[in-house]
Design a protein around this motif. Structure first.
Motif, PDB file in Angstrom:
ATOM      1  N   LEU A 152      10.914 -10.428   4.152  1.00 57.54           N
ATOM      2  CA  LEU A 152      10.337 -10.007   2.866  1.00 57.54           C
ATOM      3  C   LEU A 152       9.045  -9.221   3.090  1.00 57.54           C
ATOM      4  O   LEU A 152       8.784  -8.235   2.396  1.00 57.54           O
ATOM      5  CB  LEU A 152      10.074 -11.221   1.974  1.00 57.54           C
ATOM      6  N   LYS A 153       8.264  -9.641   4.066  1.00 54.71           N
ATOM      7  CA  LYS A 153       7.029  -8.922   4.380  1.00 54.71           C
ATOM      8  C   LYS A 153       7.322  -7.514   4.912  1.00 54.71           C
ATOM      9  O   LYS A 153       6.664  -6.542   4.510  1.00 54.71           O
ATOM     10  CB  LYS A 153       6.208  -9.705   5.400  1.00 54.71           C
ATOM     11  N   VAL A 154       8.309  -7.416   5.800  1.00 55.67           N
ATOM     12  CA  VAL A 154       8.668  -6.109   6.352  1.00 55.67           C
ATOM     13  C   VAL A 154       9.163  -5.181   5.240  1.00 55.67           C
ATOM     14  O   VAL A 154       8.747  -4.021   5.156  1.00 55.67           O
ATOM     15  CB  VAL A 154       9.736  -6.247   7.464  1.00 55.67           C
ATOM     16  N   LEU A 155      10.040  -5.704   4.385  1.00 54.46           N
ATOM     17  CA  LEU A 155      10.561  -4.888   3.286  1.00 54.46           C
ATOM     18  C   LEU A 155       9.434  -4.420   2.365  1.00 54.46           C
ATOM     19  O   LEU A 155       9.442  -3.284   1.898  1.00 54.46           O
ATOM     20  CB  LEU A 155      11.594  -5.663   2.466  1.00 54.46           C
ATOM     21  N   THR A 156       8.480  -5.299   2.116  1.00 54.26           N
ATOM     22  CA  THR A 156       7.354  -4.944   1.255  1.00 54.26           C
ATOM     23  C   THR A 156       6.475  -3.899   1.931  1.00 54.26           C
ATOM     24  O   THR A 156       6.111  -2.885   1.328  1.00 54.26           O
ATOM     25  CB  THR A 156       6.530  -6.202   0.897  1.00 54.26           C
TER      26      THR A 156
END
Length: 180
Positions: free
Chosen positions: A77-81
């Motif tokens: 989720l952090k990478v996608l954000t």
């Protein structure tokens, strides 16, 4: 473009999860998140907002997800954000699900009927589909009273319509063609 993004990110996550033997756990977490994001898209909107800086977004993900999901899911989720790909979450989940199904010889079907199927009928349908495809079957069901009877069976990008409604429509079209 979005399809390429989805496949790229889904493949990377799947390969990482598979190496750690947690691909099914990640699949289920992504499924729950996808359902939640579809029901209420505020989180995805917030993660795309220029009003929050990168640090605030990462902090928010930590506060919401740390200890509640696998670290791979949280980091994903952090990478996608961070990469501004969070808006593609639904497509990424769908692609991950497809990769998982392919890797595990599994097929998903949705049976749409006018009335709810009994557990016995669901199991008979699941067994019949397994015999036909040779794959493990995940069967989802939906009720649509407008079908009147019969069934619409959906899988991948295919649909088999054996509903009473579609048969009546065929008869109507044939009669109209004869009369016209």
């Amino acid at each position: 473009m979005a399809e390429v993004v989805a496949k790229t990110y889904a493949s990377s996550l799947y390969e990482t999860a598979k190496a750690a033997q947690c691909e099914e756990e990640i699949l289920e977490e992504l499924r729950v998140l996808d359902e939640a994001f579809l029901e209420d898209g505020d989180f995805l909107i917030l993660m795309q907002s220029p009003e929050l800086n990168r640090s605030e977004k990462m902090d928010l993900i930590d506060r919401i997800f740390r200890g509640k999901v696998h670290p791979y899911t949280e980091n994903f989720l952090k990478v996608l954000t961070e990469k501004r790909r969070i808006k593609h979450f639904h497509a990424i989940f769908a692609s991950y699900n497809d990769i998982y199904n392919s890797d595990h010889n599994r097929m998903e079907f949705t049976a749409v009927t006018a009335v709810a199927l009994s557990d016995t009928l669901k199991e008979r349908l699941r067994r019949k589909l397994k015999m036909t495809t040779g794959a493990e079957i995940v069967l989802h069901t939906q009720v649509d009273p407008a079908l009147l009877g019969g069934m619409v069976l959906r899988f991948q990008n295919e649909q088999i319509d054996a509903s009473v409604k579609s048969k009546l429509e065929d008869i109507r079209r044939k009669i109209s063609a004869v009369i016209a």
